[in-house]
Scaffold this active site. Structure first.
Site, PDB file in Angstrom:
ATOM      1  N   HIS A  88       0.830  -1.203   0.000  1.00 39.19           N
ATOM      2  CA  HIS A  88       0.000   0.000   0.000  1.00 39.19           C
ATOM      3  C   HIS A  88       0.871   1.263   0.000  1.00 39.19           C
ATOM      4  O   HIS A  88       0.547   2.244  -0.668  1.00 39.19           O
ATOM      5  CB  HIS A  88      -0.943  -0.003   1.211  1.00 39.19           C
TER       6      HIS A  88
ATOM      7  N   LYS B 109      -9.291  -8.356   8.625  1.00 39.87           N
ATOM      8  CA  LYS B 109      -9.889  -8.639   9.933  1.00 39.87           C
ATOM      9  C   LYS B 109      -9.672  -7.423  10.818  1.00 39.87           C
ATOM     10  O   LYS B 109      -8.706  -6.688  10.665  1.00 39.87           O
ATOM     11  CB  LYS B 109      -9.301  -9.896  10.561  1.00 39.87           C
TER      12      LYS B 109
END
Length: 185
Positions: free
Chosen positions: A37, A102
């Site tokens: 990212h 998650k």
């Protein structure tokens, strides 16, 4: 409800999904964790193209283990999503429609999801070996030097996820907590 979705995940396909729905994804998803990212953001800062189009795409926050001989991929369980929160709003503004991971997301990510009509899916942590069985193909497409954190294109079949945050901002973690407290009293 339960949905079987053929990817890409368009706004129209994402719209009916509600927090708590079970979804089985079929098609292409991309892997990217923290380091990937960071590099995607650097490409955008320089005005360079990304290694895949975020439009209607789904990113899985995973760093799979190396594949055993003859296997397509190693264990592929989700990683903690908040580590991508600094980057997610920018990708959502480019049309990213789904994220799999998650844990909780920031208010900024949830606001950006609502603007983009995007969905945050939860995959079951600790079940990486089982999730890997839903991956039919894995191709490394960018940042090979990052090892497990490189970006991969995965072809998945009946990849099981749960809608944690829907495009309306409804949050399963908050709903579950409220329900627990109501029934506890």
């Amino acid at each position: 409800m339960e949905y079987h979705i053929e990817l890409p995940l368009t706004r129209e396909k994402a719209a009916p999904l509600k927090a708590g729905d079970r979804v089985y994804l079929n098609g292409i998803i991309y892997t990217a964790r923290d380091a990937a990212h960071q590099r995607l953001a650097a490409l955008l800062d320089r005005g360079e193209p990304l290694p895949f189009s975020p439009e209607d795409s789904v990113i899985y926050y995973v760093g799979p283990t190396p594949a055993a001989p003859g296997a397509i991929i190693g264990s592929a369980g989700p990683t903690t999503s908040y580590r991508m929160d600094a980057y997610a709003p920018r990708l959502l503004s480019l049309g990213l429609r789904g994220m799999i991971g998650k844990g909780k997301r920031s208010k900024e990510v949830i606001d950006a999801m609502q603007n983009a009509g995007a969905v945050y899916f939860g995959a079951i942590g600790g079940a990486g070996a089982l999730l890997a069985q839903c991956i039919l193909e894995a191709e490394l497409i960018a940042f090979e030097d990052l090892g497990a954190e490189a970006i991969r294109r995965l072809t998945v079949k009946d990849f099981p996820v749960v809608v944690v945050i829907d495009s309306g901002g409804n949050n399963l973690y908050e709903q579950g907590r409220r329900s627990y407290l109501l029934h506890r009293l």
